[in-house]
Scaffold this motif. Structure first.
Motif, PDB file in Angstrom:
ATOM      1  N   TRP A  59      -7.354   3.852  -8.293  1.00  0.00           N
ATOM      2  CA  TRP A  59      -7.995   2.569  -7.996  1.00  0.00           C
ATOM      3  C   TRP A  59      -8.651   1.936  -9.208  1.00  0.00           C
ATOM      4  CZ3 TRP A  59      -5.890   1.034  -3.896  1.00  0.00           C
ATOM      5  CH2 TRP A  59      -5.650   1.886  -2.825  1.00  0.00           C
ATOM      6  N   ARG A  60      -9.102   2.741 -10.175  1.00  0.00           N
ATOM      7  CA  ARG A  60      -9.824   2.190 -11.311  1.00  0.00           C
ATOM      8  C   ARG A  60      -8.942   1.945 -12.535  1.00  0.00           C
ATOM      9  NH1 ARG A  60     -15.407   2.934 -10.917  1.00  0.00           N
ATOM     10  NH2 ARG A  60     -15.966   2.683  -8.720  1.00  0.00           N
ATOM     11  N   ILE A  61      -7.820   2.644 -12.643  1.00  0.00           N
ATOM     12  CA  ILE A  61      -6.993   2.531 -13.850  1.00  0.00           C
ATOM     13  C   ILE A  61      -5.597   2.017 -13.518  1.00  0.00           C
ATOM     14  CG2 ILE A  61      -5.972   3.796 -15.783  1.00  0.00           C
ATOM     15  CD1 ILE A  61      -8.316   5.716 -15.646  1.00  0.00           C
ATOM     16  N   VAL A  62      -4.911   2.723 -12.630  1.00  0.00           N
ATOM     17  CA  VAL A  62      -3.512   2.388 -12.355  1.00  0.00           C
ATOM     18  C   VAL A  62      -3.392   1.034 -11.649  1.00  0.00           C
ATOM     19  CG1 VAL A  62      -1.433   3.113 -11.149  1.00  0.00           C
ATOM     20  CG2 VAL A  62      -2.862   4.807 -12.289  1.00  0.00           C
ATOM     21  N   LEU A  63      -4.206   0.826 -10.620  1.00  0.00           N
ATOM     22  CA  LEU A  63      -4.095  -0.410  -9.846  1.00  0.00           C
ATOM     23  C   LEU A  63      -4.369  -1.666 -10.680  1.00  0.00           C
ATOM     24  CD1 LEU A  63      -3.660  -1.821  -7.154  1.00  0.00           C
ATOM     25  CD2 LEU A  63      -6.082  -1.427  -6.626  1.00  0.00           C
ATOM     26  N   PRO A  64      -5.466  -1.730 -11.455  1.00  0.00           N
ATOM     27  CA  PRO A  64      -5.685  -2.957 -12.253  1.00  0.00           C
ATOM     28  C   PRO A  64      -4.573  -3.221 -13.275  1.00  0.00           C
ATOM     29  CG  PRO A  64      -7.705  -1.682 -12.085  1.00  0.00           C
ATOM     30  CD  PRO A  64      -6.616  -0.807 -11.558  1.00  0.00           C
ATOM     31  N   MET A  65      -4.056  -2.168 -13.894  1.00  0.00           N
ATOM     32  CA  MET A  65      -3.020  -2.365 -14.897  1.00  0.00           C
ATOM     33  C   MET A  65      -1.670  -2.703 -14.264  1.00  0.00           C
ATOM     34  SD  MET A  65      -3.863   0.550 -17.759  1.00  0.00           S
ATOM     35  CE  MET A  65      -2.590  -0.126 -18.836  1.00  0.00           C
ATOM     36  N   SER A  66      -1.495  -2.379 -13.001  1.00  0.00           N
ATOM     37  CA  SER A  66      -0.231  -2.644 -12.320  1.00  0.00           C
ATOM     38  C   SER A  66      -0.264  -3.929 -11.504  1.00  0.00           C
ATOM     39  CB  SER A  66       0.118  -1.475 -11.390  1.00  0.00           C
ATOM     40  OG  SER A  66       0.131  -0.250 -12.075  1.00  0.00           O
ATOM     41  N   TRP A  67      -1.370  -4.657 -11.533  1.00  0.00           N
ATOM     42  CA  TRP A  67      -1.490  -5.818 -10.673  1.00  0.00           C
ATOM     43  C   TRP A  67      -0.429  -6.885 -10.938  1.00  0.00           C
ATOM     44  CZ3 TRP A  67      -2.664  -7.024  -6.184  1.00  0.00           C
ATOM     45  CH2 TRP A  67      -2.873  -8.357  -5.806  1.00  0.00           C
ATOM     46  N   PRO A  68      -0.004  -7.163 -12.178  1.00  0.00           N
ATOM     47  CA  PRO A  68       1.081  -8.156 -12.357  1.00  0.00           C
ATOM     48  C   PRO A  68       2.337  -7.816 -11.570  1.00  0.00           C
ATOM     49  CG  PRO A  68       0.032  -7.714 -14.455  1.00  0.00           C
ATOM     50  CD  PRO A  68      -0.539  -6.724 -13.491  1.00  0.00           C
ATOM     51  N   THR A  69       2.754  -6.546 -11.605  1.00  0.00           N
ATOM     52  CA  THR A  69       3.937  -6.145 -10.826  1.00  0.00           C
ATOM     53  C   THR A  69       3.663  -6.221  -9.335  1.00  0.00           C
ATOM     54  OG1 THR A  69       4.582  -4.640 -12.608  1.00  0.00           O
ATOM     55  CG2 THR A  69       5.618  -4.307 -10.474  1.00  0.00           C
ATOM     56  N   VAL A 126       0.840  -1.207   0.000  1.00  0.00           N
ATOM     57  CA  VAL A 126       0.000   0.000   0.000  1.00  0.00           C
ATOM     58  C   VAL A 126       0.871   1.251   0.000  1.00  0.00           C
ATOM     59  CG1 VAL A 126      -1.642   1.337   1.351  1.00  0.00           C
ATOM     60  CG2 VAL A 126      -1.990  -1.109   1.057  1.00  0.00           C
ATOM     61  N   LEU A 127       1.885   1.302   0.859  1.00  0.00           N
ATOM     62  CA  LEU A 127       2.771   2.465   0.895  1.00  0.00           C
ATOM     63  C   LEU A 127       3.526   2.636  -0.417  1.00  0.00           C
ATOM     64  CD1 LEU A 127       4.298   2.327   4.496  1.00  0.00           C
ATOM     65  CD2 LEU A 127       2.541   3.879   3.625  1.00  0.00           C
ATOM     66  N   ALA A 128       4.024   1.536  -0.962  1.00  0.00           N
ATOM     67  CA  ALA A 128       4.766   1.615  -2.220  1.00  0.00           C
ATOM     68  C   ALA A 128       3.866   2.099  -3.359  1.00  0.00           C
ATOM     69  CB  ALA A 128       5.365   0.253  -2.565  1.00  0.00           C
ATOM     70  N   LEU A 129       2.628   1.628  -3.372  1.00  0.00           N
ATOM     71  CA  LEU A 129       1.694   2.045  -4.415  1.00  0.00           C
ATOM     72  C   LEU A 129       1.399   3.542  -4.335  1.00  0.00           C
ATOM     73  CD1 LEU A 129      -0.252   1.255  -6.724  1.00  0.00           C
ATOM     74  CD2 LEU A 129      -1.977   0.792  -4.968  1.00  0.00           C
ATOM     75  N   LEU A 130       1.139   4.035  -3.135  1.00  0.00           N
ATOM     76  CA  LEU A 130       0.831   5.453  -2.977  1.00  0.00           C
ATOM     77  C   LEU A 130       2.052   6.325  -3.289  1.00  0.00           C
ATOM     78  CD1 LEU A 130      -1.323   5.330   0.290  1.00  0.00           C
ATOM     79  CD2 LEU A 130      -2.124   5.488  -2.075  1.00  0.00           C
ATOM     80  N   ASN A 131       3.218   5.917  -2.787  1.00  0.00           N
ATOM     81  CA  ASN A 131       4.436   6.691  -3.052  1.00  0.00           C
ATOM     82  C   ASN A 131       4.771   6.718  -4.542  1.00  0.00           C
ATOM     83  OD1 ASN A 131       4.769   7.172  -0.315  1.00  0.00           O
ATOM     84  ND2 ASN A 131       6.141   5.439  -0.016  1.00  0.00           N
ATOM     85  N   ALA A 132       4.713   5.550  -5.166  1.00  0.00           N
ATOM     86  CA  ALA A 132       5.074   5.473  -6.582  1.00  0.00           C
ATOM     87  C   ALA A 132       4.053   6.198  -7.454  1.00  0.00           C
ATOM     88  CB  ALA A 132       5.178   4.004  -7.008  1.00  0.00           C
ATOM     89  N   TYR A 133       2.800   6.208  -7.034  1.00  0.00           N
ATOM     90  CA  TYR A 133       1.786   6.941  -7.794  1.00  0.00           C
ATOM     91  C   TYR A 133       2.081   8.435  -7.779  1.00  0.00           C
ATOM     92  CZ  TYR A 133      -2.859   8.655  -9.128  1.00  0.00           C
ATOM     93  OH  TYR A 133      -3.905   9.310  -9.741  1.00  0.00           O
ATOM     94  N   ALA A 134       2.509   8.929  -6.626  1.00  0.00           N
ATOM     95  CA  ALA A 134       2.843  10.351  -6.532  1.00  0.00           C
ATOM     96  C   ALA A 134       4.121  10.678  -7.296  1.00  0.00           C
ATOM     97  CB  ALA A 134       2.986  10.760  -5.070  1.00  0.00           C
ATOM     98  N   ILE A 135       5.108   9.787  -7.235  1.00  0.00           N
ATOM     99  CA  ILE A 135       6.403  10.066  -7.867  1.00  0.00           C
ATOM    100  C   ILE A 135       6.387   9.761  -9.359  1.00  0.00           C
ATOM    101  CG2 ILE A 135       8.847   9.399  -7.906  1.00  0.00           C
ATOM    102  CD1 ILE A 135       8.614   8.834  -4.918  1.00  0.00           C
ATOM    103  N   GLY A 136       5.839   8.590  -9.719  1.00  0.00           N
ATOM    104  CA  GLY A 136       5.912   8.157 -11.110  1.00  0.00           C
ATOM    105  C   GLY A 136       4.866   8.766 -12.011  1.00  0.00           C
ATOM    106  N   PHE A 167      11.853  -0.336  -1.278  1.00  0.00           N
ATOM    107  CA  PHE A 167      12.161  -1.069  -2.504  1.00  0.00           C
ATOM    108  C   PHE A 167      10.970  -1.077  -3.454  1.00  0.00           C
ATOM    109  CE2 PHE A 167      11.834  -5.055  -4.883  1.00  0.00           C
ATOM    110  CZ  PHE A 167      12.989  -4.996  -5.651  1.00  0.00           C
ATOM    111  N   GLY A 168       9.770  -1.297  -2.900  1.00  0.00           N
ATOM    112  CA  GLY A 168       8.577  -1.292  -3.738  1.00  0.00           C
ATOM    113  C   GLY A 168       8.346   0.049  -4.401  1.00  0.00           C
ATOM    114  N   THR A 169       8.614   1.127  -3.679  1.00  0.00           N
ATOM    115  CA  THR A 169       8.467   2.467  -4.264  1.00  0.00           C
ATOM    116  C   THR A 169       9.435   2.671  -5.420  1.00  0.00           C
ATOM    117  OG1 THR A 169       7.741   3.372  -2.144  1.00  0.00           O
ATOM    118  CG2 THR A 169       8.583   4.931  -3.771  1.00  0.00           C
ATOM    119  N   TYR A 170      10.669   2.277  -5.212  1.00  0.00           N
ATOM    120  CA  TYR A 170      11.676   2.438  -6.267  1.00  0.00           C
ATOM    121  C   TYR A 170      11.303   1.618  -7.501  1.00  0.00           C
ATOM    122  CZ  TYR A 170      16.242   2.643  -8.509  1.00  0.00           C
ATOM    123  OH  TYR A 170      17.263   2.846  -9.407  1.00  0.00           O
ATOM    124  N   LEU A 171      10.825   0.395  -7.285  1.00  0.00           N
ATOM    125  CA  LEU A 171      10.455  -0.461  -8.407  1.00  0.00           C
ATOM    126  C   LEU A 171       9.225   0.064  -9.136  1.00  0.00           C
ATOM    127  CD1 LEU A 171      10.735  -3.119 -10.012  1.00  0.00           C
ATOM    128  CD2 LEU A 171       9.328  -4.215  -8.259  1.00  0.00           C
TER     129      LEU A 171
END
Length: 283
Positions: free
Chosen positions: A192-202, A94-104, A160-164
């Motif tokens: 939640w509707r676009i980024v998360l489903p497309m990023s689920w494999p990672t 959860v933290l990596a997803l939120l951080n990476a969403y803001a950064i990436g 690590f999750g944020t960096y990846l």
């Protein structure tokens, strides 16, 4: 009729056999420790002393697993490891997803500085952090508690999750984000509707690795979880090794008990891991 052999085909055949032989040798070398553990986990102490570690058991001691289970208190430690590992996965992802969403995707200011910071957290050795963390946990009342330990490991893995994920989100199709924003979708909806489903494999690959890493942690729980009721499986199994005494057969049985949950875990999530790695490679 010509019987000449194509030199190129012959060389390719030799290379194939060489690669096959190298892979076979690597697999055997990788499996050798597990086979030795399996051989010694069911021996009696007398059998081990008489015939060594590489011989087959003369008689199978099936009760040793139950004995080690009771001596270690494996049920409680197994539950502790499962609870802690699942909590670590939840916090870290959860933290990596939120951080990476803001950064990436959000492209916050000082993006490079944030990435350097998260990369620095990944390369810091545990030995250099364990004593400051020990004194900090003592001061804030989190010492010898599963919640504080889970929070610590989850936050550490999230770096690590944020960096990846930041590198993955950096190449995310901007057209989808812009189209959703034009349709009135807010940032949370886009996440939640676009980024998360497309990023689920990672994310699924991260979940598997975070679970395994958390399960195998030893130094942090050794310092921060001293109560027997809070200890994890690796830490609990270490009690069978004393300073002056050791029982190789019991230690082998304990190692077998410790590795079985990971084997079951990989069998259950093998397809998830394979699909995640394959999807990332194709992308």
């Amino acid at each position: 009729m010509s019987t000449d052999i194509n030199p190129g085909s012959a060389r390719r055949g030799l290379r194939s056999y060489a690669v096959l032989a190298a892979v076979t040798a690597f697999v055997l070398a990788f499996l050798a420790p597990f086979l030795i553990i399996l051989l010694n986990a069911f021996k009696t102490g007398a059998d081990y002393r008489a015939n060594g570690s590489l011989s087959l058991p003369t008689s199978w001691n099936w009760g040793i697993l139950a004995d080690v289970w009771e001596r270690v208190g494996f049920t409680q430690k197994l539950l502790n490891s499962v609870q802690i590992s699942l909590g670590v996965v939840l916090i870290a992802v959860v933290l990596a997803l939120l951080n990476a969403y803001a950064i990436g995707i959000g492209r916050v200011r000082w993006r490079t500085a944030f990435l350097v910071f998260f990369l620095g957290v990944n390369i810091l050795p545990q030995e250099g952090l364990v004593y400051p963390i020990y004194y900090l946990f003592k001061e804030v009342g989190l010492y010898d508690g599963k919640f504080g330990y889970t929070l610590l490991v989850g936050i550490t893995y999230s770096a690590f999750g944020t960096y990846l994920l930041s590198s993955v989100f950096a190449g995310f199709p901007r057209e989808l984000i812009e189209a959703a924003a034009m349709d009135g979708a807010g940032r949370w909806t886009i996440l939640w509707r676009i980024v998360l489903p497309m990023s689920w494999p990672t994310l699924s690959v991260m979940c598997v690795f975070f679970f395994v890493w958390s399960w195998n942690e030893f130094l942090y729980p050794l310092v921060l979880l001293i109560s027997n009721d809070n200890q994890t499986v690796p830490l609990g199994l270490s009690v069978l090794q004393g300073q002056y005494t050791s029982d190789p057969t019991s230690m082998s049985a304990a190692a077998l008990l410790g590795v079985i949950p990971m084997i079951v875990f990989f069998l259950i999530f093998q397809r998830t891991l394979t699909r995640g790695v394959t999807a990332g490679a194709v992308k």
